[in-house]
Design an enzyme around this catalytic site. Structure first.
Site, PDB file in Angstrom:
ATOM      1  N   HIS A   1      -6.961  -6.380   1.180  1.00 35.31           N
ATOM      2  CA  HIS A   1      -5.847  -5.487   0.879  1.00 35.31           C
ATOM      3  C   HIS A   1      -4.642  -5.839   1.756  1.00 35.31           C
ATOM      4  CE1 HIS A   1      -3.682  -2.000  -0.354  1.00 35.31           C
ATOM      5  NE2 HIS A   1      -3.858  -1.312   0.767  1.00 35.31           N
TER       6      HIS A   1
ATOM      7  N   SER B   1       0.842  -1.186   0.000  1.00 36.19           N
ATOM      8  CA  SER B   1       0.000   0.000   0.000  1.00 36.19           C
ATOM      9  C   SER B   1       0.878   1.238   0.000  1.00 36.19           C
ATOM     10  CB  SER B   1      -0.970  -0.052   1.185  1.00 36.19           C
ATOM     11  OG  SER B   1      -2.029   0.861   1.007  1.00 36.19           O
TER      12      SER B   1
END
Length: 472
Positions: free
Chosen positions: A418, A284
């Site tokens: 994620h 990320s």
């Protein structure tokens, strides 16, 4: 009887309540999210960005996060060394190669051609492209990353070990100021190879599985440059050394910190790390940082950004196009209001991306011919899945031109949270580890997508208007 009926009713309700809560690592909020907004016990819903909140291990607190710890002094240990002139980390510019930090008057709605110099003349050889990379490096710093300082005046390092954990204590001095930090290294069991253990520098510990026989250094990059929100500008160890007004973005500061870690390892043989076999990774926001570090630090052999999304292995122009097609993706205009990953100068260009004489396919081109493999998650639209696929295709032309197409890999799948690692990608990841860190002769031709772009369309001819040369 009433009590029994009540308990039966409660037993029927509780499973539904539990099921309505997001599981650990699951999504719990964000723009457009309609699922569960509370987390199971032992986790807390944490806002990662406006598009995504995730259930992370821990408990909720109303207190602000503690400030980063103060620099720690280096303690004596089994080995220490000082360098008055440590090796240069980030590549500099050659006096024979004309570079500029901006190109006034530039405008291109498509992705800029990586195979032409700033003056429009063609790149015709590998030597030419080395100069072109210096131009790209200067442009990225000039428009979005901020100035990367050169080597500091001194780096002092020492190494100590307790069991399978080592501590690399580092002090950096420049312009009369000093900072110290001490990352830990998880060391494999057994006897190290003759040249030392290969190493993964993992931003905030990383999220990928690391094979046996490879050491892992946990890099607390948020101590080097804070990234809470826009109020983090100029805060962290890097800015203690160079001042809160330094133009370097947080990601540039993180890359600088990676370079100092490698300086320290080169000067500390007792750590038994092979500094020719170093990888960097993060997920990320930290995936964006890992890519920036791999681009700016030529001693990194393998760069592994995971789900870096906008500002990482996607292109600004393509993310805007994806947004213009009605998809909720992070764009340049949004990301500069969210955090300090880019320099304040980038704010001047986010509303007119055509003036950028580069895009992030050229950031990835700075890694070539070294190895780069990135992984994306099509389940999260805000990561700009179409933009990622288009951008890595544009970057791939550079690796192909240099004759090292199999040094560049990409895989894009869904079906997982994620930053949660899907087992289906492990063979591709291990292939790159085996080849570029463990020196095995394996196939690294990995370049695939599931084509799940949420209805967004990628038309290569609309964005890539150059032919790939063969550079010799």
């Amino acid at each position: 009887m009433k009590s029994a009926a009540y308990l039966a009713a409660l037993a029927a309700v509780l499973p539904a309540y539990v099921n309505a809560q997001a599981q650990e690592w699951g999504q719990c909020g964000g723009i457009g999210w309609t699922g569960a907004t509370t987390c199971v016990s032992g986790t807390v819903c944490t806002v990662l960005n406006p598009y995504y909140s995730q259930c992370l291990p821990g408990t909720a607190t109303t207190a602000p996060p503690p400030p980063p710890p103060p620099p720690t002094s280096v303690s004596s240990s089994s080995s220490s060394s000082t360098s008055s002139a440590p090796p240069s980390g980030p590549s500099g510019t050659s006096p024979t190669c004309s570079v500029a930090s901006t190109i006034p008057g530039f405008s291109n709605a498509a992705l800029p051609n990586p195979f032409v110099f700033n003056d429009g003349s063609p790149v015709q050889s590998k030597a030419d492209f080395t100069c072109r990379q210096q131009q790209i490096l200067a442009l990225i710093q000039g428009y979005e990353a901020g100035a990367l300082p050169g080597p500091p005046q001194s780096v002092t390092a020492s190494f100590s070990k307790s069991g399978s954990t080592g501590t690399l204590s580092i002090t950096v001095t420049d312009n009369g100021k000093s900072i110290s930090f001490a990352p830990t290294i998880s060391i494999p069991s057994g006897t190290p190879p003759a040249n030392g253990w290969p190493l993964v520098i993992a931003f905030e510990g990383g999220s990928i599985p690391i094979p046996a026989g490879i050491a892992k250094l946990t890099y607390s990059n948020s101590d080097m440059a804070q990234q809470t929100d826009t109020s983090s500008r100029g805060k962290g160890l890097f800015y203690n050394l160079y001042g809160s007004g330094a133009t370097a973005s947080a990601m540039t500061a993180w890359a600088w910190g990676v370079s100092r870690i490698i300086d320290a390892l080169e000067k500390t043989p007792s750590a038994q790390i092979n500094t020719q076999r170093i990888a960097v990774t993060g997920c990320s926001r930290d995936g964006k940082g890992a890519l920036m570090a791999g681009a700016l630090e030529p001693r990194i052999a393998l760069t592994i950004p995971q789900e870096s999304g906008s500002g990482g292995d996607t292109c600004w122009r393509l993310s805007k196009a994806e947004s213009d097609q009605g998809h909720q993706v992070q764009t340049a205009t949004e990301i500069v209001t969210e955090n300090v990953w880019f320099s304040t100068n980038f704010n001047n260009y986010v509303n007119n991306l055509n003036v950028l004489p580069y895009d992030h396919h050229m950031l990835m081109a700075l890694v070539a011919p070294r190895a780069l493999v990135s992984f994306e998650n099509t389940d999260y639209t805000w990561l700009s899945p179409m933009s990622a696929w288009g951008c890595v295709n544009a970057a791939h032309t550079v690796f192909s031109a240099l004759g090292v197409a199999d040094h560049h890999g990409f895989a894009q799948v869904g079906g997982h949270a994620h930053c949660a690692w899907p087992d289906s990608l492990t063979p591709s990841l291990n292939a790159f580890f085996n080849r570029f860190l463990l020196d095995q002769n394996v196939d690294t031709n990995v370049f695939t997508t599931n084509n799940q772009f949420g209805g967004a369309t990628w038309t290569q001819s609309s964005w890539i208007n150059w032919s790939t040369p063969t550079l010799s």
